[in-house]
Motif scaffolding. Sequence first.
Motif, PDB file in Angstrom:
ATOM      1  N   SER A   1      -1.061  -6.036  12.749  1.00 29.86           N
ATOM      2  CA  SER A   1      -2.090  -5.612  11.892  1.00 29.86           C
ATOM      3  C   SER A   1      -3.364  -5.811  12.724  1.00 29.86           C
ATOM      4  O   SER A   1      -3.326  -6.309  13.792  1.00 29.86           O
ATOM      5  CB  SER A   1      -2.164  -6.446  10.504  1.00 29.86           C
ATOM      6  OG  SER A   1      -2.301  -7.832  10.958  1.00 29.86           O
TER       7      SER A   1
ATOM      8  N   LEU B   1      -1.722  -3.145   6.881  1.00 27.99           N
ATOM      9  CA  LEU B   1      -3.103  -3.569   6.272  1.00 27.99           C
ATOM     10  C   LEU B   1      -3.095  -3.656   4.705  1.00 27.99           C
ATOM     11  O   LEU B   1      -2.213  -3.016   4.063  1.00 27.99           O
ATOM     12  CB  LEU B   1      -4.234  -2.559   6.673  1.00 27.99           C
ATOM     13  CG  LEU B   1      -4.730  -2.144   7.995  1.00 27.99           C
ATOM     14  CD1 LEU B   1      -5.723  -1.043   8.175  1.00 27.99           C
ATOM     15  CD2 LEU B   1      -4.640  -3.357   8.962  1.00 27.99           C
TER      16      LEU B   1
ATOM     17  N   THR C   1       2.031  -1.019   2.511  1.00 29.23           N
ATOM     18  CA  THR C   1       0.772  -0.479   3.439  1.00 29.23           C
ATOM     19  C   THR C   1       0.625   1.065   2.842  1.00 29.23           C
ATOM     20  O   THR C   1      -0.632   1.380   2.624  1.00 29.23           O
ATOM     21  CB  THR C   1       0.921  -0.444   4.832  1.00 29.23           C
ATOM     22  OG1 THR C   1       0.756  -1.933   4.952  1.00 29.23           O
ATOM     23  CG2 THR C   1      -0.195   0.140   5.304  1.00 29.23           C
TER      24      THR C   1
END
Length: 317
Positions: A112, A143, A185
């Motif tokens: 990330s 994320l 995500t």
Amino acid sequence: MITTLKNKVLAGEQLTEDEAYQLSETVDSKALRDAAAEVTACYGKPVFESCSIINARSGNCSENCKWCAQSGHYQTNADVYPIVSEVQCMSEARHNDGKGVRRFSLVASGRSTKGKALAEVCRLCKKVGEETNMQVCASLGLLNKDELQQLWDAGVHRYHCNLESAPSHFPTLCTTHTIEDKLRTIAAAREIGFQICSGGIIGMGESRRQRTEFALKLREAHPDSIPINILCPIPGTPLEHTPLISEDEILDTIAIFRLVHPQVELRFAGGRERLSRECLREAIRIGMNGAIVGDLLTTVGSKIDADKALWKEGGYN
């Protein structure tokens, strides 16, 4: 059977999983590819979608993806550096903008991208968006919604997160994260309003049926663009001795992806450099209507002007 399924897609209906697997079992490659070509002609746009990428952070990745030169688990001699400088980023961005490339993506190694690194990438994205005519994309790993919102506020409206392979095959390739991690995500990005770019790599030892399984799983991501990479075995990675997938298998896979995703951009990505001109032209005919491109300023092994000539041969602007 192929004609029946093609007509179903042309009528605006979605193939079932069983129908998609029937396509993967056919031995009539010509009929399969011709069907995909009809669907491409029906739903495709006249403009070939181009994008370019910059390696915004390189190497020393914590994840153990067996195909990847940037994993810190393997000895590959990959470059290792933190967030790219503004000078380098804007130099590549302006070059690609001048060549007429439509999108520019900042891609960072690692599980990330957080904190100061994310803030710096957001700053660079905002500058690229303000000082070029390109749309800005990002690929920064897993994320959360707050982190994705920072990207959105910086002017990034397409997020890239590859599922990489079929759910039945992915655990043999990577154990430090899962496809479901990626889908979380992607779901968070779609809630904010991002377009989604999600695809993966073929030729990593998966079966033909698993490539169809991969195409079907991608429907859960609701992608606007599907980049299709072809494995280039990298010395030092666990897949370095993987036999190369044939051009016929590549073309049949593209055809199946087109029939499963009739209106999505299918994008040439890594690995196409070894393909013959005939294979590239056929890939465009049956489904490929986008590409990641690059000149010597980038790590992409294709030249923009040569790509433009290829697209024009295929009937695209």
